[in-house]
Design a protein around this motif. Structure first.
Motif, mmCIF file in Angstrom:
data_model
loop_
_atom_site.group_PDB
_atom_site.id
_atom_site.type_symbol
_atom_site.label_atom_id
_atom_site.label_comp_id
_atom_site.label_asym_id
_atom_site.label_seq_id
_atom_site.Cartn_x
_atom_site.Cartn_y
_atom_site.Cartn_z
ATOM 1 N N LEU A 286 85.572 69.113 42.234
ATOM 2 C CA LEU A 286 84.542 68.862 41.230
ATOM 3 C C LEU A 286 83.829 70.172 40.923
ATOM 4 O O LEU A 286 83.430 70.893 41.834
ATOM 5 N N VAL A 287 83.703 70.466 39.640
ATOM 6 C CA VAL A 287 82.954 71.636 39.187
ATOM 7 C C VAL A 287 81.914 71.137 38.197
ATOM 8 O O VAL A 287 82.233 70.366 37.286
ATOM 9 N N ILE A 288 80.678 71.565 38.397
ATOM 10 C CA ILE A 288 79.623 71.235 37.440
ATOM 11 C C ILE A 288 79.126 72.530 36.823
ATOM 12 O O ILE A 288 78.602 73.404 37.523
ATOM 13 N N GLY A 289 79.327 72.650 35.519
ATOM 14 C CA GLY A 289 78.770 73.771 34.791
ATOM 15 C C GLY A 289 77.328 73.447 34.451
ATOM 16 O O GLY A 289 77.046 72.397 33.873
ATOM 17 N N VAL A 290 76.420 74.330 34.838
ATOM 18 C CA VAL A 290 74.993 74.148 34.549
ATOM 19 C C VAL A 290 74.628 75.118 33.439
ATOM 20 O O VAL A 290 74.803 76.330 33.583
ATOM 21 N N ILE A 291 74.136 74.582 32.346
ATOM 22 C CA ILE A 291 73.858 75.375 31.161
ATOM 23 C C ILE A 291 72.378 75.312 30.825
ATOM 24 O O ILE A 291 71.809 74.223 30.684
ATOM 25 N N ALA A 292 71.761 76.493 30.721
ATOM 26 C CA ALA A 292 70.383 76.567 30.233
ATOM 27 C C ALA A 292 70.448 76.379 28.728
ATOM 28 O O ALA A 292 71.181 77.084 28.030
ATOM 29 N N TRP B 236 77.807 78.004 44.599
ATOM 30 C CA TRP B 236 77.330 78.312 43.250
ATOM 31 C C TRP B 236 77.995 79.618 42.827
ATOM 32 O O TRP B 236 77.764 80.653 43.429
ATOM 33 N N ILE B 237 78.826 79.559 41.790
ATOM 34 C CA ILE B 237 79.559 80.726 41.293
ATOM 35 C C ILE B 237 78.905 81.220 40.007
ATOM 36 O O ILE B 237 78.555 80.423 39.125
ATOM 37 N N THR B 238 78.757 82.546 39.878
ATOM 38 C CA THR B 238 78.198 83.149 38.656
ATOM 39 C C THR B 238 79.058 84.346 38.267
ATOM 40 O O THR B 238 80.243 84.384 38.539
ATOM 41 N N GLY B 239 78.437 85.323 37.652
ATOM 42 C CA GLY B 239 79.089 86.592 37.356
ATOM 43 C C GLY B 239 79.988 86.542 36.146
ATOM 44 O O GLY B 239 79.680 85.910 35.136
ATOM 45 N N LEU B 240 81.120 87.212 36.287
ATOM 46 C CA LEU B 240 82.087 87.358 35.211
ATOM 47 C C LEU B 240 82.402 86.034 34.536
ATOM 48 O O LEU B 240 82.435 85.931 33.311
ATOM 49 N N TRP B 241 82.599 85.002 35.316
ATOM 50 C CA TRP B 241 83.058 83.721 34.784
ATOM 51 C C TRP B 241 82.003 83.051 33.911
ATOM 52 O O TRP B 241 82.323 82.467 32.888
ATOM 53 N N THR B 242 80.752 83.141 34.306
ATOM 54 C CA THR B 242 79.703 82.460 33.549
ATOM 55 C C THR B 242 79.225 83.275 32.354
ATOM 56 O O THR B 242 78.650 82.717 31.428
ATOM 57 N N ASN B 243 79.456 84.585 32.380
ATOM 58 C CA ASN B 243 79.007 85.442 31.284
ATOM 59 C C ASN B 243 80.068 85.672 30.215
ATOM 60 O O ASN B 243 79.763 86.199 29.153
ATOM 61 N N ILE C 43 75.248 79.899 30.507
ATOM 62 C CA ILE C 43 75.760 79.211 31.695
ATOM 63 C C ILE C 43 75.066 79.823 32.911
ATOM 64 O O ILE C 43 75.219 81.011 33.192
ATOM 65 N N ILE C 44 74.289 79.013 33.599
ATOM 66 C CA ILE C 44 73.541 79.459 34.770
ATOM 67 C C ILE C 44 74.457 79.568 35.990
ATOM 68 O O ILE C 44 74.288 80.426 36.839
ATOM 69 N N GLY C 45 75.417 78.677 36.069
ATOM 70 C CA GLY C 45 76.329 78.729 37.206
ATOM 71 C C GLY C 45 77.353 77.621 37.161
ATOM 72 O O GLY C 45 77.243 76.670 36.385
#
Length: 181
Positions: free
Chosen positions: A89-95, A130-137, A153-155
Motif C-alpha cells: 500500500l502506498v499513500i500519496g499525500v498531497i498539499a 515516508w519517502i520524499t525527494g526525487l520521486w515526490t518532486n 506531493i508531501i510524501g
C-alpha cells in the motif's frame, strides 16, 4: 499499545510486505489524517491510495519514467524498481493549498496528515516509511497524481507488514534539542 508508547517507539521500516490495511483499517487511517491541525478548516490536503495491481503497475511505471526522463542512470532506475515494490500500500499525500491563508501553514497541515497516517497505520499493527525527494518532486508523479500548479506531493507513505522491523526505539537525550527558559 497506548498513545505514548506509539509516539515514542514508532520507527520507519523499508522492508514491508503483505498484508496491508483492509478497507476498514484504511478508512480509520484516513479519518486520523483528517483530524490534524488545519487553520480555517480548509482541508488543504488530499490522498492517493495505491493498492490495486493496476495502481501499483501505474505507480511503478511513473517511478521508472522519472528515472529515465531525468536521465539519472542505471543506479537510480534500479532504485525506482525497488521503491515501486517496497510495500503493498502506498499513500500519496498531497498539499492542496486553498486561497486566503498562508500556503506554508497548509503545507504543514498536509505534513501533519502524513504523520497521522503513519501513526494510525502503526496503531493498527502496520509498519511504514515516508519517502520524499526525487520521486515526490519530479513532474511525472505530479502528473500521475493530477496535481495542480499549486499542489505539492508531501510524501509517499509506504505501508505494510514489517519483514525485519527494529524493536529499538530511537529515543534521544532530549537536552540536545530543548532549551528551558
Amino acid at each position: 499499545m497506548d498513545i505514548l508508547e506509539l509516539l515514542t517507539t514508532r520507527r520507519s521500516c523499508k522492508t514491508l510486505s503483505a498484508p496491508a490495511p483492509d478497507e476498514l483499517q484504511l478508512d480509520t487511517i484516513f479519518q486520523a489524517a483528517t483530524q490534524v491541525p488545519d487553520h480555517g478548516d480548509l482541508k488543504p490536503w488530499r490522498f492517493v491510495a495505491i493498492q490495486s495491481e493496476e495502481g501499483m503497475q501505474r505507480f511503478q511505471a511513473a517511478l521508472r519514467e522519472t528515472a529515465i526522463t531525468l536521465n539519472m542512470g542505471e543506479k537510480t532506475l534500479q532504485k525506482a524498481e525497488r521503491i515501486g515494490k517496497f510495500a503493498p500500500l502506498v499513500i500519496g499525500v498531497i498539499a492542496s493549498p486553498k486561497e486566503g491563508k498562508p500556503e506554508w501553514e497548509q503545507h504543514m497541515s498536509a505534513a501533519c496528515a502524513a504523520y497521522a497516517i503513519q501513526l494510525a497505520a502503526k496503531a493498527q499493527g502496520f509498519d511504514n516509511v515516508w519517502i520524499t525527494g526525487l520521486w515526490t518532486n519530479a513532474p511525472v508523479l505530479q502528473r500521475e497524481f493530477e496535481c495542480t500548479e499549486k499542489e505539492k506531493i508531501i510524501g509517499l507513505i509506504m505501508i505494510g507488514t514489517a519483514e525485519n522491523a527494529s524493536d529499538e526505539p530511537k529515543n534521544w537525550d532530549v537536552s540536545e534539542f530543548v532549551t528551558n527558559w
